[in-house]
Design an enzyme around this catalytic site. Sequence first.
Site, PDB file in Angstrom:
ATOM      1  N   HIS A 442      -4.461   5.740   2.733  1.00 33.01           N
ATOM      2  CA  HIS A 442      -3.245   5.379   3.873  1.00 33.01           C
ATOM      3  C   HIS A 442      -3.077   6.680   4.443  1.00 33.01           C
ATOM      4  CE1 HIS A 442      -2.347   1.175   2.104  1.00 33.01           C
ATOM      5  NE2 HIS A 442      -3.493   1.331   2.478  1.00 33.01           N
ATOM      6  N   ASN A 485       1.044  -1.117   4.250  1.00 32.93           N
ATOM      7  CA  ASN A 485      -0.326  -0.795   4.511  1.00 32.93           C
ATOM      8  C   ASN A 485      -0.203  -0.532   6.178  1.00 32.93           C
ATOM      9  OD1 ASN A 485       0.408  -2.926   2.661  1.00 32.93           O
ATOM     10  ND2 ASN A 485      -1.829  -2.578   1.832  1.00 32.93           N
TER      11      ASN A 485
HETATM   12  O1  KBG Z   1      -4.269  -2.574  -3.351  1.00 36.11           O
HETATM   13  C1  KBG Z   1      -4.939  -1.953  -2.176  1.00 36.11           C
HETATM   14  C2  KBG Z   1      -4.230  -1.954  -1.063  1.00 36.11           C
HETATM   15  O2  KBG Z   1      -4.159  -3.446  -0.329  1.00 36.11           O
HETATM   16  C3  KBG Z   1      -4.275  -1.140   0.022  1.00 36.11           C
HETATM   17  O3  KBG Z   1      -4.119  -1.402   1.282  1.00 36.11           O
HETATM   18  C4  KBG Z   1      -4.881   0.168  -0.243  1.00 36.11           C
HETATM   19  O4  KBG Z   1      -6.021   0.574   0.590  1.00 36.11           O
HETATM   20  O5  KBG Z   1      -5.586   0.258  -1.455  1.00 36.11           O
HETATM   21  C5  KBG Z   1      -5.033  -0.554  -2.625  1.00 36.11           C
HETATM   22  C6  KBG Z   1      -5.598  -0.134  -3.951  1.00 36.11           C
HETATM   23  O6  KBG Z   1      -4.864   1.010  -4.393  1.00 36.11           O
END
Ligand code: KBG
Length: 525
Positions: A442, A485
């Site tokens: 992210h 997210n």
């Molecule tokens: O569990 C996922 C999560 O939903 C997300 O947005 C991210 O990209 O990665 C996570 C895994 O660690």
Amino acid sequence: MNHQRIEVDVLVVGSGPVGATFARTLVDGGREVMVVDAGPQLSSRPGEHLKNHLAYQHSHERFGTLIRGHLHPLSRAAPAAVPDQLISLDAGVATYAVGGMATHWTGVTPRHHPGVERSDVIPAAEWDALYGDAEALLNTRTDLTADAISHQVVLDALADEYAELPRPYGVQHLPMAAERRTDNPRLVRWTGADTILGPLADGARDGFVLREQHQCTRLVPTADGSRIAYAEIVDHIAWRTLRVEATTYVVACGAVLTPQLLHASGIRPPALGRYLTEQPVAFCQVVLRDDLVGRVATDPRFADRVATHRARHPDDVLPIPADDFDPNVWIPVSRGRPWHCQVHRDLPYDGMVPDPDVDERLVVDLRWFGLVDPRPENRVRFSDTARDRYDMPEARFEFSLGEADRVRQHRMMADLHRAAAALGPYLPGSEPRFVIPTLPLHIAGTTRMGSDPGTSVVDTGSRVWGVENLYLGGNGVIPTGTASNPTLTSVALALRAARGILGSGRQLPAERHAHEQRPRTPVPR
Ligand code: KBG
């Protein structure tokens, strides 16, 4: 290599959910759009989520193995002398594919908290409307697993534990961009870029063309730098370069590859690549407590399903049907709790080996994502000498947590322990830890939005300061520290930017004039 010159109205670089949002909105608004993506098209319908294929619907392991191959390292990791135990950003990754990361994402699409996460450069009422529209485009809903047995067990147990949390910040269904199929409710249709493109993905609309394996390597500005004159695109299929002349350019190829393209193009505002944020992840797995499982058998909500299951599988010691869906439960960010809590089964992290002696129906994943403050010294830097596999400036990350960030992450970890204790004992080997290598993917802030060209890259309409026909989209535009997210917010910002492009007299007079005078080269499909 031969060369070809093409004229288009709008060029969108990147076909992930944000590029797709720009394309859909602009085509709906009457503009003609060409989308290019450096990656291949992996499904017949462009940009589809790969988990829609039956083979991957019900195996986190198999799907995890598949998508690991889709995460391309962006930089050579330079291991730190003293590795950070909370987060590591040595090497980022990117997905090169039509549909971008939405070919494999989890679809978790919460709204950002108004006071804790959201930027106030956009008025509150406008945020609400944008979020509503973004949710519709992404098909975000809260009913994906609402009726599943283990989902309700986890939801109830956490709601009891966190009874003090006020509405709307209490324990609730996780918003997901995915829908149970009506023809076969055992299967889920996950949102991909194709969902956003809608009729464009079916080839049902004029004015839209999508080209896979077309890599934009440079945007060439006019002599005074006030506009982009053309884009250089390498067509890896026909091995030629295209000179694409557009009236409007949109770059939406991720929080690292977008600033990389600007850097490669010599467009280097002071904030480019800086104010980078990433979310530390505290993670553990628990095995649902015996008493919680025991109550399933006597809960009237589940009576029919338990009876059917027992009739079919009299030897099964568990009352939960094998095809029950995993829980998707959420505790949103709120004041005093600057972390996003997600109870959601997902791909295994590095080194995790499933224990064949533990029944998968009882395993619950807890992922808590933390917020870090944007600071200019946290950045991705691009080399002027070293090149990556795509022959673009190599990325290097310089990232560390501040003292306030660390304190916040330890509070988040304590809260993860609290939630886990309400659900059951830790799965041996999956006790609470910070996930390293860091994996929410992210990264944000690298092309941030703002009202000051000294500390931001784009204005509040997502236009690059000082370049009148260049717009950016993606998580890089998010200027604030966030824990939830980011995709929904990036889609909301892309909607706003695309509407701004449509509303700004469509084209500036100079643009329109230049555009009308040039004979249009039809873009072959
Ligand atoms: O569990 C996922 C999560 O939903 C997300 O947005 C991210 O990209 O990665 C996570 C895994 O660690």
